[in-house]
Write a protein that holds these residues in place. Structure first.
Motif, PDB file in Angstrom:
ATOM      1  N   ARG A 202       0.835  -1.154   0.057  1.00 21.06           N
ATOM      2  CA  ARG A 202       0.010   0.235  -0.023  1.00 21.06           C
ATOM      3  C   ARG A 202       0.774   1.436   0.181  1.00 21.06           C
ATOM      4  NH1 ARG A 202      -3.710  -3.444   3.009  1.00 21.06           N
ATOM      5  NH2 ARG A 202      -2.573  -3.155   4.988  1.00 21.06           N
ATOM      6  N   ALA A 203       2.047   1.243   0.742  1.00 18.66           N
ATOM      7  CA  ALA A 203       2.802   2.424   0.909  1.00 18.66           C
ATOM      8  C   ALA A 203       3.426   2.674  -0.541  1.00 18.66           C
ATOM      9  CB  ALA A 203       4.199   2.136   1.748  1.00 18.66           C
ATOM     10  N   LEU A 208       3.551   5.701  -5.675  1.00 19.03           N
ATOM     11  CA  LEU A 208       3.328   5.842  -7.273  1.00 19.03           C
ATOM     12  C   LEU A 208       2.263   6.810  -7.730  1.00 19.03           C
ATOM     13  CD1 LEU A 208       4.341   4.031  -9.783  1.00 19.03           C
ATOM     14  CD2 LEU A 208       2.060   2.838  -9.318  1.00 19.03           C
ATOM     15  N   LYS A 209       1.407   6.781  -6.858  1.00 17.62           N
ATOM     16  CA  LYS A 209       0.199   7.851  -7.241  1.00 17.62           C
ATOM     17  C   LYS A 209       0.830   9.476  -6.888  1.00 17.62           C
ATOM     18  CE  LYS A 209      -3.889   6.791  -5.664  1.00 17.62           C
ATOM     19  NZ  LYS A 209      -4.762   6.267  -4.617  1.00 17.62           N
ATOM     20  N   THR A 210       1.912   9.729  -6.239  1.00 17.13           N
ATOM     21  CA  THR A 210       1.829  11.012  -6.014  1.00 17.13           C
ATOM     22  C   THR A 210       3.031  11.613  -6.877  1.00 17.13           C
ATOM     23  OG1 THR A 210       3.993  10.386  -4.325  1.00 17.13           O
ATOM     24  CG2 THR A 210       1.467  10.572  -3.587  1.00 17.13           C
ATOM     25  N   ASN A 217      11.811   6.781   2.454  1.00 19.07           N
ATOM     26  CA  ASN A 217      11.994   5.507   3.468  1.00 19.07           C
ATOM     27  C   ASN A 217      10.642   4.957   3.606  1.00 19.07           C
ATOM     28  OD1 ASN A 217      14.690   6.163   4.330  1.00 19.07           O
ATOM     29  ND2 ASN A 217      14.058   7.208   6.304  1.00 19.07           N
ATOM     30  N   VAL A 218      10.359   3.660   3.294  1.00 15.20           N
ATOM     31  CA  VAL A 218       9.336   2.919   3.381  1.00 15.20           C
ATOM     32  C   VAL A 218       9.535   2.030   4.589  1.00 15.20           C
ATOM     33  CG1 VAL A 218       7.762   1.457   2.114  1.00 15.20           C
ATOM     34  CG2 VAL A 218       8.956   3.089   0.900  1.00 15.20           C
ATOM     35  N   ALA A 219       8.691   2.328   5.687  1.00 17.66           N
ATOM     36  CA  ALA A 219       8.661   1.543   6.719  1.00 17.66           C
ATOM     37  C   ALA A 219       7.500   2.126   7.754  1.00 17.66           C
ATOM     38  CB  ALA A 219       9.954   1.794   7.756  1.00 17.66           C
ATOM     39  N   ALA A 269       3.229  11.246   0.861  1.00 14.26           N
ATOM     40  CA  ALA A 269       2.367  10.305   0.334  1.00 14.26           C
ATOM     41  C   ALA A 269       1.110   9.980   1.128  1.00 14.26           C
ATOM     42  CB  ALA A 269       3.354   9.020  -0.039  1.00 14.26           C
ATOM     43  N   GLY A 270       1.012  10.465   2.262  1.00  9.52           N
ATOM     44  CA  GLY A 270      -0.226   9.967   3.029  1.00  9.52           C
ATOM     45  C   GLY A 270      -0.383   8.705   3.500  1.00  9.52           C
TER      46      GLY A 270
END
Length: 292
Positions: A202-203, A208-210, A217-219, A269-270
């Protein structure tokens, strides 16, 4: 909705990402060595990659494929091959009209002596894997304007999910507890940021949409002792007696804390994760039929 080219679709992260993209209404085109891929292609073959990108004509790219051998992941020379393949893939994606790319980087790029890691923290990888990821990420982030596309480099921290391959903490833990076997562990006091694979997918979808570009960082944003995850799995499987914390010595250079600052992911990115450790472990045990 976008036509999204996805590499690494059969891996732990790729499976969840394919589902998230499809459920969001995107047209997903998988690319890889698996014969079941929409476009079978060995990404280590530059000519085959060029031909595949001409056929795909995708507007978006999510690139997850990389060497992931359980025994030699960190120092295999294949990391250099995948660095070169990643640069070639993105250049060909841009050449064929690609507009937006998300590529999987790693927290292994960072200087692990820094306990709280933000995107501007120093890069000082300890392994060839981290160095190859860092090299590819730096080049692509710097070159995106030249290539004429928008690119985000997702530095992924510690992911867990169902059907993990042998050699990964979660998969080995579940398989041993299922078999009723004692599990020797370190003291588990080292702190890490764990993210459920569905949340990770989902992250990536949110990024991708922004228009977020560069490293992100993806965590989860919450670092916990590794023993908390181990004990939660054992508790939910009704086998806390089989966990032997401290039975294995930790490596001398094992960082005491690796925590991610997720300000960009959250505010630009919300993204907010849906799972904490308790619900994430329960979800995976349900999917694997491992709850007791």
């Amino acid at each position: 909705m976008a036509r999204v080219l996805l590499t690494g679709a059969t891996g732990l992260i790729g499976r969840a990402t394919a589902t998230a993209l499809t459920e969001a209404g995107h047209e997903v085109v998988t690319l890889g060595r698996n014969p079941a891929s929409d476009i079978p292609c060995d990404l280590l073959d530059p000519g085959a990659t060029t031909t595949a990108l001409d056929a795909a004509r995708a507007s978006h790219l999510v690139h997850l494929a990389w060497h992931d051998g359980a025994r030699d992941r960190w120092n295999s020379g294949a990391n250099l091959d995948w660095m070169a393949a990643t640069l070639h893939l993105v250049r060909e994606f841009a050449r064929t009209g690609g507009q937006r790319a998300i590529c999987a980087g790693s927290c292994a790029e960072y200087d692990w002596s820094v306990p709280e890691l933000i995107e501007t923290s120093p890069l000082r990888p300890r392994t060839l894997y981290g160095a190859a990821k860092a090299g590819a990420g730096l080049a692509l982030c710097a070159g995106q304007q030249t290539l004429g596309l928008s690119l985000a480099w997702a530095r992924i921290f510690f992911v867990y999910g169902p059907d993990e391959p042998p050699g990964r903490l979660f998969g080995d833990l579940i398989s041993n507890l299922k078999a009723g076997q004692p599990v020797d562990c370190t003291d588990g006091l080292q702190e890490r940021d764990f993210l459920h694979v569905d949340d990770l997918a989902r992250a990536l979808l949110r990024v991708l949409k922004t228009d977020v570009t560069g490293p992100v960082n993806v965590a989860s944003g919450t670092a916990i002792p590794v023993r908390d995850l181990i004990e939660e799995v054992a508790k939910q499987m009704s086998h806390p007696d089989l966990i032997r914390l401290g039975a294995i010595a930790r490596a001398a250079d094992d960082p005491a804390r690796l925590a991610a600052d997720v300000g960009r992911l959250r505010h630009e990115a919300g993204f907010v994760p849906q799972h904490d450790i308790t619900s994430g472990v329960a979800d995976i045990l349900r999917s694997e039929g491992a709850q007791t």
